[in-house]
Motif scaffolding. Structure first.
Motif, short mmCIF file in Angstrom:
data_model
loop_
_atom_site.label_atom_id
_atom_site.label_comp_id
_atom_site.label_asym_id
_atom_site.label_seq_id
_atom_site.Cartn_x
_atom_site.Cartn_y
_atom_site.Cartn_z
N ALA A 131 5.40 9.96 -0.99
CA ALA A 131 4.82 8.62 -1.04
C ALA A 131 5.71 7.65 -0.26
O ALA A 131 6.93 7.66 -0.40
CB ALA A 131 4.67 8.15 -2.47
N SER A 181 0.85 -1.20 0.00
CA SER A 181 0.00 0.00 0.00
C SER A 181 0.88 1.24 0.00
O SER A 181 1.98 1.23 0.54
CB SER A 181 -0.93 0.01 1.22
OG SER A 181 -0.18 0.14 2.40
N ALA A 216 -0.37 -3.30 4.07
CA ALA A 216 -1.68 -3.30 4.70
C ALA A 216 -2.06 -4.73 5.09
O ALA A 216 -2.00 -5.64 4.25
CB ALA A 216 -2.72 -2.74 3.74
N SER A 251 1.15 5.26 1.03
CA SER A 251 0.59 6.32 1.87
C SER A 251 1.53 7.51 1.75
O SER A 251 2.56 7.44 1.11
CB SER A 251 0.45 5.85 3.31
OG SER A 251 1.70 5.49 3.84
N LYS A 252 1.16 8.60 2.38
CA LYS A 252 2.00 9.80 2.34
C LYS A 252 2.47 10.12 3.75
O LYS A 252 1.73 9.99 4.72
CB LYS A 252 1.22 10.97 1.77
CG LYS A 252 0.83 10.72 0.33
CD LYS A 252 0.35 11.97 -0.34
CE LYS A 252 -0.08 11.58 -1.74
NZ LYS A 252 0.47 12.35 -2.77
N ASP A 253 3.74 10.53 3.84
CA ASP A 253 4.28 10.93 5.13
C ASP A 253 3.90 12.38 5.42
O ASP A 253 3.17 13.01 4.64
CB ASP A 253 5.79 10.69 5.21
CG ASP A 253 6.59 11.54 4.24
OD1 ASP A 253 6.02 12.47 3.62
OD2 ASP A 253 7.80 11.29 4.10
N GLN A 312 6.03 3.50 0.76
CA GLN A 312 5.57 2.13 0.56
C GLN A 312 5.37 1.47 1.91
O GLN A 312 6.24 1.52 2.77
CB GLN A 312 6.63 1.33 -0.22
CG GLN A 312 6.39 -0.16 -0.28
CD GLN A 312 5.22 -0.54 -1.15
OE1 GLN A 312 5.10 -0.06 -2.26
NE2 GLN A 312 4.37 -1.40 -0.64
#
Length: 109
Positions: A25, A16, A30, A18-20, A27
């Motif tokens: 982005a 999945s 999930a 997500s953004k910090d 990696q």
């Protein structure tokens, strides 16, 4: 294979993004659920022997076929209490469509 052969609990992990905090982005993995599995380590062939020397811990995993396990691809991971396995081949359904099997390579936690 019989249902009673599924004797190890594994966690299915799907990649999945997500953004910090900075918006980059990242990696991640999930958790998609836990299933019972049969993990067979295959020490026989020369390729498997070489992989063991390189600490890659190759194995074949079988799980009961379900909506979730039919979605898995070679991009997913599976995890036990001691080992994280990278799926190294696309999962295949058994002839009777009751099980999904795939090859993995593991690294101890």
């Amino acid at each position: 294979m019989k249902i009673s052969d599924l004797n190890r609990r594994i966690t299915l992990l799907e990649p999945s993004l997500s953004k910090d905090a900075d918006g980059k982005a990242v990696q991640g993995w999930a958790n998609r659920g836990e299933v019972w599995a049969n993990i067979q380590h295959r020490p026989g062939s020369e390729a498997f022997q070489q992989a063991r020397l390189e600490a890659r811990d190759p194995a074949t995993v079988a799980v009961r076929a379900s909506t979730l396990t039919r979605r898995m691809t070679s991009m997913w991971r599976v995890e036990t209490d001691r080992v994280v396995y990278e799926i190294s081949s696309n999962p295949n359904l058994s002839q009777d469509n009751a099980f999904v099997t795939f090859q993995v390579e593991g690294q101890r936690k």
